[in-house]
Every structure is written in C-alpha cells, then in structure tokens.
Design an enzyme around this catalytic site. Structure first.
Site, PDB file in Angstrom:
ATOM      1  N   HIS A  46       0.854  -1.197   0.000  1.00 59.03           N
ATOM      2  CA  HIS A  46       0.000   0.000   0.000  1.00 59.03           C
ATOM      3  C   HIS A  46       0.889   1.247   0.000  1.00 59.03           C
ATOM      4  O   HIS A  46       1.276   1.757   1.056  1.00 59.03           O
ATOM      5  CB  HIS A  46      -0.916  -0.017   1.241  1.00 59.03           C
ATOM      6  CG  HIS A  46      -1.933   1.093   1.270  1.00 59.03           C
ATOM      7  ND1 HIS A  46      -3.232   0.904   1.701  1.00 59.03           N
ATOM      8  CD2 HIS A  46      -1.859   2.407   0.951  1.00 59.03           C
ATOM      9  CE1 HIS A  46      -3.901   2.042   1.635  1.00 59.03           C
ATOM     10  NE2 HIS A  46      -3.077   2.977   1.191  1.00 59.03           N
ATOM     11  N   HIS A  81       0.909  17.064  -7.422  1.00 65.38           N
ATOM     12  CA  HIS A  81       0.236  16.807  -8.700  1.00 65.38           C
ATOM     13  C   HIS A  81       0.510  17.908  -9.725  1.00 65.38           C
ATOM     14  O   HIS A  81       0.525  17.643 -10.926  1.00 65.38           O
ATOM     15  CB  HIS A  81      -1.271  16.622  -8.485  1.00 65.38           C
ATOM     16  CG  HIS A  81      -1.612  15.316  -7.827  1.00 65.38           C
ATOM     17  ND1 HIS A  81      -2.665  15.151  -6.968  1.00 65.38           N
ATOM     18  CD2 HIS A  81      -1.000  14.110  -7.885  1.00 65.38           C
ATOM     19  CE1 HIS A  81      -2.708  13.890  -6.548  1.00 65.38           C
ATOM     20  NE2 HIS A  81      -1.708  13.248  -7.090  1.00 65.38           N
ATOM     21  N   THR A 110      -1.367   4.059  -8.243  1.00 63.55           N
ATOM     22  CA  THR A 110      -1.474   5.464  -8.655  1.00 63.55           C
ATOM     23  C   THR A 110      -2.774   5.701  -9.402  1.00 63.55           C
ATOM     24  O   THR A 110      -3.341   4.779  -9.997  1.00 63.55           O
ATOM     25  CB  THR A 110      -0.265   5.882  -9.521  1.00 63.55           C
ATOM     26  OG1 THR A 110      -0.243   7.311  -9.607  1.00 63.55           O
ATOM     27  CG2 THR A 110      -0.294   5.291 -10.919  1.00 63.55           C
ATOM     28  N   PRO A 157      -4.490   7.170 -12.486  1.00 62.53           N
ATOM     29  CA  PRO A 157      -4.207   7.700 -13.836  1.00 62.53           C
ATOM     30  C   PRO A 157      -4.924   9.032 -14.032  1.00 62.53           C
ATOM     31  O   PRO A 157      -6.094   9.170 -13.666  1.00 62.53           O
ATOM     32  CB  PRO A 157      -4.765   6.627 -14.767  1.00 62.53           C
ATOM     33  CG  PRO A 157      -4.897   5.398 -13.928  1.00 62.53           C
ATOM     34  CD  PRO A 157      -5.170   5.873 -12.532  1.00 62.53           C
ATOM     35  N   HIS A 186      -9.876   1.469   0.176  1.00 56.09           N
ATOM     36  CA  HIS A 186      -9.628   2.237   1.405  1.00 56.09           C
ATOM     37  C   HIS A 186     -10.947   2.193   2.180  1.00 56.09           C
ATOM     38  O   HIS A 186     -11.970   2.672   1.688  1.00 56.09           O
ATOM     39  CB  HIS A 186      -9.269   3.676   1.064  1.00 56.09           C
ATOM     40  CG  HIS A 186      -7.840   3.861   0.665  1.00 56.09           C
ATOM     41  ND1 HIS A 186      -7.280   3.216  -0.392  1.00 56.09           N
ATOM     42  CD2 HIS A 186      -6.850   4.613   1.226  1.00 56.09           C
ATOM     43  CE1 HIS A 186      -6.003   3.570  -0.499  1.00 56.09           C
ATOM     44  NE2 HIS A 186      -5.715   4.407   0.477  1.00 56.09           N
ATOM     45  N   GLU A 239     -11.437   4.697   6.983  1.00 59.89           N
ATOM     46  CA  GLU A 239     -10.416   5.691   7.390  1.00 59.89           C
ATOM     47  C   GLU A 239     -11.036   6.737   8.280  1.00 59.89           C
ATOM     48  O   GLU A 239     -10.367   7.346   9.114  1.00 59.89           O
ATOM     49  CB  GLU A 239      -9.862   6.405   6.158  1.00 59.89           C
ATOM     50  CG  GLU A 239      -8.721   5.741   5.488  1.00 59.89           C
ATOM     51  CD  GLU A 239      -8.140   6.652   4.412  1.00 59.89           C
ATOM     52  OE1 GLU A 239      -8.751   6.707   3.325  1.00 59.89           O
ATOM     53  OE2 GLU A 239      -7.109   7.273   4.648  1.00 59.89           O
TER      54      GLU A 239
HETATM   55  P1  IMP Z   1      -1.329   9.224  -6.809  1.00 57.65           P
HETATM   56  O1  IMP Z   1      -2.562   8.380  -6.977  1.00 57.65           O
HETATM   57  O2  IMP Z   1      -0.085   8.591  -7.307  1.00 57.65           O
HETATM   58  O3  IMP Z   1      -1.540  10.619  -7.370  1.00 57.65           O
HETATM   59  O4  IMP Z   1      -1.075   9.378  -5.229  1.00 57.65           O
HETATM   60  C1  IMP Z   1      -1.642  10.405  -4.431  1.00 57.65           C
HETATM   61  C2  IMP Z   1      -3.125  10.163  -4.253  1.00 57.65           C
HETATM   62  O5  IMP Z   1      -3.317   8.978  -3.459  1.00 57.65           O
HETATM   63  C3  IMP Z   1      -3.845  11.255  -3.466  1.00 57.65           C
HETATM   64  O6  IMP Z   1      -4.257  12.296  -4.301  1.00 57.65           O
HETATM   65  C4  IMP Z   1      -5.050  10.498  -2.897  1.00 57.65           C
HETATM   66  O7  IMP Z   1      -6.059  10.363  -3.861  1.00 57.65           O
HETATM   67  C5  IMP Z   1      -4.481   9.125  -2.655  1.00 57.65           C
HETATM   68  N1  IMP Z   1      -4.080   8.973  -1.250  1.00 57.65           N
HETATM   69  C6  IMP Z   1      -2.865   9.092  -0.708  1.00 57.65           C
HETATM   70  N2  IMP Z   1      -2.912   8.848   0.614  1.00 57.65           N
HETATM   71  C7  IMP Z   1      -4.177   8.552   0.896  1.00 57.65           C
HETATM   72  C8  IMP Z   1      -4.865   8.183   2.075  1.00 57.65           C
HETATM   73  O8  IMP Z   1      -4.312   8.061   3.176  1.00 57.65           O
HETATM   74  N3  IMP Z   1      -6.188   7.978   1.957  1.00 57.65           N
HETATM   75  C9  IMP Z   1      -6.859   8.079   0.782  1.00 57.65           C
HETATM   76  N4  IMP Z   1      -6.251   8.388  -0.343  1.00 57.65           N
HETATM   77  C10 IMP Z   1      -4.934   8.639  -0.298  1.00 57.65           C
HETATM   78 ZN    ZN Z   2      -3.737   4.955   1.092  1.00 54.79          ZN
END
Ligand code: IMP
Ligand code: ZN
Length: 387
Positions: free
Chosen positions: A30, A83, A115, A117, A239, A242
């Site tokens: 994760h 981002h 990730t 997309p 998820h 949370e």
């Molecule tokens: P990416 O999908 O590679 O852009 O990684 C960052 C994204 O992962 C964030 O914009 C969130 O959508 C998601 N993310 C990261 N950490 C968490 C979390 O603890 N809970 C829910 N979503 C998360």
């Molecule tokens: Zn996460």
C-alpha cells in the site's frame, strides 16, 4: 487520511532495531506513487517550475515541501502541489524509478505501487499515456532476476536455503502496479481506469484500488466499475474505514474486496465480517497515527488483528509525505507489540500470499523468504547493509 489535524507524534525507534528492520526482506502493498516522491526531487521540480515561471512558489509552499511535520491541511496542499509538479510524462517516469530505488534500498523485495491515472490535455496526457509513463519508470528501475534463472538454481540441491539466501543477499525488487480510482472522479472516469487496468494486465498492472479523500464522494458511485473489474478477474483493494462511516464500511465489507486499506473505524459487526471473511488488512500505522485516526501506537488495531491471527500487511501509505520508511514501520511494531525479528520475518513472508502477483512469482518469493527464515533460525542471517 482523515481530515483531522496531524501533530508531531512520530515515535522514536532504536537505531539498531531500525537497521535490523532495514535488513529484513519486506513486501510493500500500500504505497501511493505521488505520496512516495523524494522531498529532494519535489524541491528540485518546484524550483524548476518556478524558474520557468510556471508556478509561483511562495515561501509557504517551499516550507511545506521541506518540513517533516505537516498538518492535515498541509498534507492535502502537498498532494495538490505534487500533482502540479508531476504532470509531465518524463517526470512521472523519473519519480516512479526513484520511488522503486528507494524501496529497493529498504530491502523491499516485492512492491505493489498504486497510482491514479490522470488526464492533462495541456501536455497531451491521457490516462493511458500516464500509466505508460509509470510503466516506463518501472521498466527503467527493473533489476528483476528472471524467474527462469531463479528456478534453475532452485533445482540445484547442493545449495541449502541459507546459502541461497546469502547468495541473494541483495535481492532484486519485483514491482507490480495497481490503478486507483479517486473518490472525486465520475463513474465514467472510473470505468476508463478499470478498462485500462484490464487492457494492461500483461504489462504489470495487477489490480484496482479505491482511494482519495474519504470525506468526499460515495463509494457506491464506483460500484459498476468495481463490479466490472471483478467480472474481468481483477483483484480489488478498497480504502475502508479511514473515517467513521458505518454504512459505507458495512457495504464495502459485504462486497468482499480481496484486501482493504486502513480499517480503523470498524464497528463490532463489521469487525466480525472482516474476521469471518479473512479479508487481509493493509496496515498503515504512522499514517493513521499522524492523521489522528488512532491516538497511540499501542492502541492501533494492528495488535488485535495480529493476535487474532488475522491476515495483516505492514505498509507505508505515503512515505514521502510522512517522512517514513517501511523499515521504520516494522521497527515501530516490534517496539510497541513486542515482535521478535523472526516474528517480523514471518509477518513479512505472510504478506506474499495477499499480493496480487502471479502464482509463480509468489512461489518464488516464498522460497526466497524460506531461505531467509532458515538462515535466521540457524543464526547465520546476514544483515546486508548493517555495518
Ligand atoms: P497518486 O494516486 O499517485 O496521485 O497518489 C496520491 C493520491 O493517493 C492522493 O491524491 C489520494 O487520492 C491518494 N491517497 C494518498 N494517501 C491517501 C490516504 O491516506 N487515503 C486516501 N487516499 C490517499
Ligand atoms: Zn492509502
């Protein structure tokens, strides 16, 4: 992450224990790509954008990048900023490669990176080209031993497991990709993501994740996409719990995902469902602690689940954002729940079963860990990297 305040509650761990945990072969299931970016890379990218006049980098934003302890509000600002910096295909390839190198340096032997997309018309980026850029980063970092060459050695009965472990004291990292649906997205965007995951299943994409701000959106919006993924054989991780949301947690568990992340706020009937169905939980201890989902490490539900012999996997969530490593999470668990080095090794080895990897790779990793276990038991465990 929850929307509450994140405070400076990162726990200290013994440096010798941390070295031992670094030497332990580990499995990470994760980790969000954009949450894993090196702070030094972020700073470099932000400075470059600022130089080219693409971004006005205020003092506050610079402070957000370099400081270690962030409020939750700053965490979300940081994701927004990351981002903005990682929109380009080349940058995506670069950060993916660096993230893999960082996990490999921590002795992670199998990494399931995830990730979301993203489209960016300004640079001609589609969801597909985003994933292709990430896959290029995986390829660039790839140092995988071919499975065939591993199995050739396995047939060599002269070599005992501990010797095989020591020969492979610097193991290669195997990387697979999950595509995430962000809770802010539309069903149409989610459908595009799951279709991509299926189309790219032979290129290293092994499953689907639902993530994003847990206070936004309704997971049922994405049910048709998740059901489509399931019908096409893609494993799913959600998820889940949370933030307190009993109705959603109940429905998510009834869906019986292959894994769930977090599972912090489970009411008693939900916990029974989780246990009865033996749904593996991706434990993100520091993430939960810093974002106030859990108050103290010793109160974390890892303890109860581990003692109930429920499938759990230690993970980092966003090691770049939280300034942690997977080794640190293992050290934390050892400190607060009293796990021995051998129990940590078992914990890591057990995670292989819950990966979304192909059976042959699972089998290879299990053999590799059994070599490591054997070596530990006969006290010839070589802690690679320990001075
Ligand atoms: P990416 O999908 O590679 O852009 O990684 C960052 C994204 O992962 C964030 O914009 C969130 O959508 C998601 N993310 C990261 N950490 C968490 C979390 O603890 N809970 C829910 N979503 C998360
Ligand atoms: Zn996460």
């Amino acid at each position: 992450m929850t929307m509450m305040m994140m405070m400076n509650r990162r726990e200290e761990v013994d440096s010798r224990l941390l070295r031992l945990c670094r030497a332990l072969p580990k499995v990470e299931l994760h980790a969000h790509l954009n949450g894993c970016v090196r702070p030094s890379t972020l700073l470099e990218l932000a400075e470059e954008c600022s130089r080219r006049g693409l971004l006005s980098l205020s003092d506050f934003q610079a402070a957000v990048i370099v400081k270690e302890d962030r409020s939750m509000e700053e965490c979300f600002q940081l994701f927004g900023l990351i981002h903005l910096l990682t929109t380009d295909h080349c940058i995506l390839t670069r950060i993916t490669k660096e993230v893999i190198e960082d996990f490999a340096a921590e002795n992670v032997v199998y990494l399931e990176l995830r990730t979301t997309p993203k489209r960016n018309e300004a640079v001609g980026m589609t969801k597909r080209s985003y994933v292709e850029a990430v896959l290029a980063g995986i390829k660039a970092a790839s140092t995988e031993l071919s499975l065939d060459s591993y199995f050739d050695h396995k047939e060599d009965n002269i070599e005992c497991p501990s010797q095989r472990y020591q020969r492979k004291a610097n193991p290669q990292i195997h990387v697979r990709l999950l595509l995430s649906i962000d809770r802010r997205e539309t069903l149409e965007a989610a459908m595009e993501t799951v279709h991509l995951a299926w189309e790219m299943r032979d290129l290293g994409v092994v499953g689907v994740d639902l993530s994003g701000n847990p206070c936004i959106g309704d997971w049922e919006t994405f049910l048709p996409a998740l059901k489509w993924a399931r019908q096409h054989g893609l494993p799913i991780t959600l998820h889940c719990g949370e933030v307190p949301n009993p109705r959603e947690v109940e429905a998510m568990l009834a869906f019986q995902p292959e894994r769930v992340g977090h599972a912090c706020f489970l009411e008693s009937p939900d916990l029974s469902t989780l246990l009865a169905n033996r749904i593996p939980v991706e434990i993100c201890l520091t993430s939960n602690l810093l974002t106030n989902s859990v108050q103290r490490v010793r109160d974390h539900h890892f303890g109860a689940l581990y003692n109930a012999n429920h499938p759990v996997v230690l993970c980092t969530d966003d090691p770049g954002v939280f300034s942690i490593s997977l080794s640190y999470e293992y050290a934390l668990v050892s400190t607060h729940f009293g796990l021995s080095s051998l129990e940590l090794l078992h914990l890591s080895r057990n995670a292989i079963e819950f990966t979304f990897a192909e059976d042959r790779l699972k089998q290879m990793l299990q053999s590799f860990f059994d070599g490591a276990k054997y070596a530990a038991e006969c006290q010839c465990f070589q802690f690679s990297g320990v001075p």
